[in-house]
Design an enzyme around this catalytic site. Structure first.
Site, PDB file in Angstrom:
ATOM      1  N   ASN A   6     -28.576 -17.056   6.898  1.00 45.22           N
ATOM      2  CA  ASN A   6     -28.742 -17.454   5.501  1.00 45.22           C
ATOM      3  C   ASN A   6     -29.964 -16.714   4.977  1.00 45.22           C
ATOM      4  O   ASN A   6     -31.074 -16.921   5.466  1.00 45.22           O
ATOM      5  CB  ASN A   6     -28.943 -18.970   5.403  1.00 45.22           C
ATOM      6  CG  ASN A   6     -27.722 -19.737   5.861  1.00 45.22           C
ATOM      7  OD1 ASN A   6     -26.601 -19.370   5.532  1.00 45.22           O
ATOM      8  ND2 ASN A   6     -27.937 -20.786   6.636  1.00 45.22           N
ATOM      9  N   GLY A  42     -28.892 -20.547   1.074  1.00 38.24           N
ATOM     10  CA  GLY A  42     -29.270 -21.783   1.757  1.00 38.24           C
ATOM     11  C   GLY A  42     -30.370 -21.617   2.785  1.00 38.24           C
ATOM     12  O   GLY A  42     -30.559 -22.497   3.627  1.00 38.24           O
ATOM     13  N   GLN A  43     -31.105 -20.504   2.730  1.00 35.01           N
ATOM     14  CA  GLN A  43     -32.225 -20.349   3.677  1.00 35.01           C
ATOM     15  C   GLN A  43     -33.298 -21.383   3.361  1.00 35.01           C
ATOM     16  O   GLN A  43     -33.726 -21.507   2.208  1.00 35.01           O
ATOM     17  CB  GLN A  43     -32.823 -18.935   3.591  1.00 35.01           C
ATOM     18  CG  GLN A  43     -33.904 -18.695   4.649  1.00 35.01           C
ATOM     19  CD  GLN A  43     -34.445 -17.254   4.650  1.00 35.01           C
ATOM     20  OE1 GLN A  43     -34.096 -16.457   3.787  1.00 35.01           O
ATOM     21  NE2 GLN A  43     -35.293 -16.964   5.616  1.00 35.01           N
ATOM     22  N   HIS A  61     -33.813 -15.901  11.388  1.00 31.21           N
ATOM     23  CA  HIS A  61     -33.160 -16.484  12.562  1.00 31.21           C
ATOM     24  C   HIS A  61     -31.658 -16.304  12.454  1.00 31.21           C
ATOM     25  O   HIS A  61     -31.091 -16.281  11.365  1.00 31.21           O
ATOM     26  CB  HIS A  61     -33.505 -17.974  12.697  1.00 31.21           C
ATOM     27  CG  HIS A  61     -33.285 -18.779  11.450  1.00 31.21           C
ATOM     28  ND1 HIS A  61     -34.180 -18.770  10.401  1.00 31.21           N
ATOM     29  CD2 HIS A  61     -32.276 -19.593  11.081  1.00 31.21           C
ATOM     30  CE1 HIS A  61     -33.723 -19.557   9.434  1.00 31.21           C
ATOM     31  NE2 HIS A  61     -32.565 -20.056   9.812  1.00 31.21           N
ATOM     32  N   HIS A 114     -28.145 -18.136  13.353  1.00 26.60           N
ATOM     33  CA  HIS A 114     -27.471 -19.373  13.769  1.00 26.60           C
ATOM     34  C   HIS A 114     -26.319 -18.972  14.688  1.00 26.60           C
ATOM     35  O   HIS A 114     -25.511 -18.100  14.318  1.00 26.60           O
ATOM     36  CB  HIS A 114     -26.856 -20.099  12.569  1.00 26.60           C
ATOM     37  CG  HIS A 114     -27.832 -20.649  11.580  1.00 26.60           C
ATOM     38  ND1 HIS A 114     -28.162 -21.988  11.526  1.00 26.60           N
ATOM     39  CD2 HIS A 114     -28.540 -20.048  10.592  1.00 26.60           C
ATOM     40  CE1 HIS A 114     -29.017 -22.182  10.539  1.00 26.60           C
ATOM     41  NE2 HIS A 114     -29.268 -21.023   9.949  1.00 26.60           N
TER      42      HIS A 114
END
Ligand code: AMP
Ligand code: ZN
Length: 117
Positions: free
Chosen positions: A90, A96-97, A103, A105
Site C-alpha cells: 500500500n 491505505g498506507q 513493507h 504484506h
C-alpha cells in the site's frame, strides 16, 4: 541505519516494541500483522527506514529485491507455494498506507478476489 524514532516498525526492529517475529537477518525482519486480514498475514520490512516507494534510492535496489527473497523463504518454509499467496504494497494514503516505513504484506491461507477493494 536510517531509523526514525517515531516509527512503530523501527521500534519493532530495535526490539523496543514487541512483535511476533517469523524471520530476521542483517537487512530485513518479518513479523505477524497485529490485525491479520488472512490466516497468514506477515509483514516483510527492511531494517532501513524507507518511507515509501518514492523514497527508494538507487543504492536501495538490492535491499528492496532482498525483501522478495525473504518472501520466497517464508513461502517455502510454510509450504505456500502450491496454494499461493498475495503480496501487497500500500503506497500512499489513497492506497491505505498507514505505516510510513515501506513493507510487503504477505497474505495466504485463503483465496483472494480480484480486483482488490
Ligand atoms: P499499511 O496499511 O499498508 O501501511 O500496513 C500497516 C500494517 O501494519 C497494518 O496491516 C497494521 O495492522 C500493521 N501494524 C500496525 N502496527 C503494528 C504492530 N505494532 N505490530 C504488527 N503489525 C502492525
Ligand atoms: Zn521506520
Amino acid at each position: 541505519m536510517g531509523h526514525d524514532s517515531d516509527c512503530i516498525f523501527c521500534k519493532i526492529i530495535e526490539k523496543t516494541v514487541p512483535a511476533k517475529l517469523v524471520y530476521e537477518d542483517e537487512h530485513a525482519i518479518a513479523f505477524e500483522d497485529i490485525n491479520p486480514q488472512a490466516p497468514i498475514h506477515i509483514l516483510i520490512v527492511p531494517k532501513k527506514h524507507i518511507r515509501d516507494i518514492h523514497s527508494i534510492k538507487h543504492m536501495d535496489r538490492e535491499l528492496i529485491g532482498h525483501l522478495f527473497f525473504v518472501a520466497q523463504t517464508l513461502g517455502e518454509k510454510r509450504g505456500l507455494n502450491n496454494s499461493g499467496y498475495r503480496m501487497v504494497i500500500n503506497n500512499g494514503r489513497n492506497a491505505g498506507q498507514t505505516v510510513f516505513h515501506i513493507h510487503l504484506h504477505l497474505l495466504s491461507g485463503r483465496a483472494f478476489s480480484w480486483p482488490p477493494g
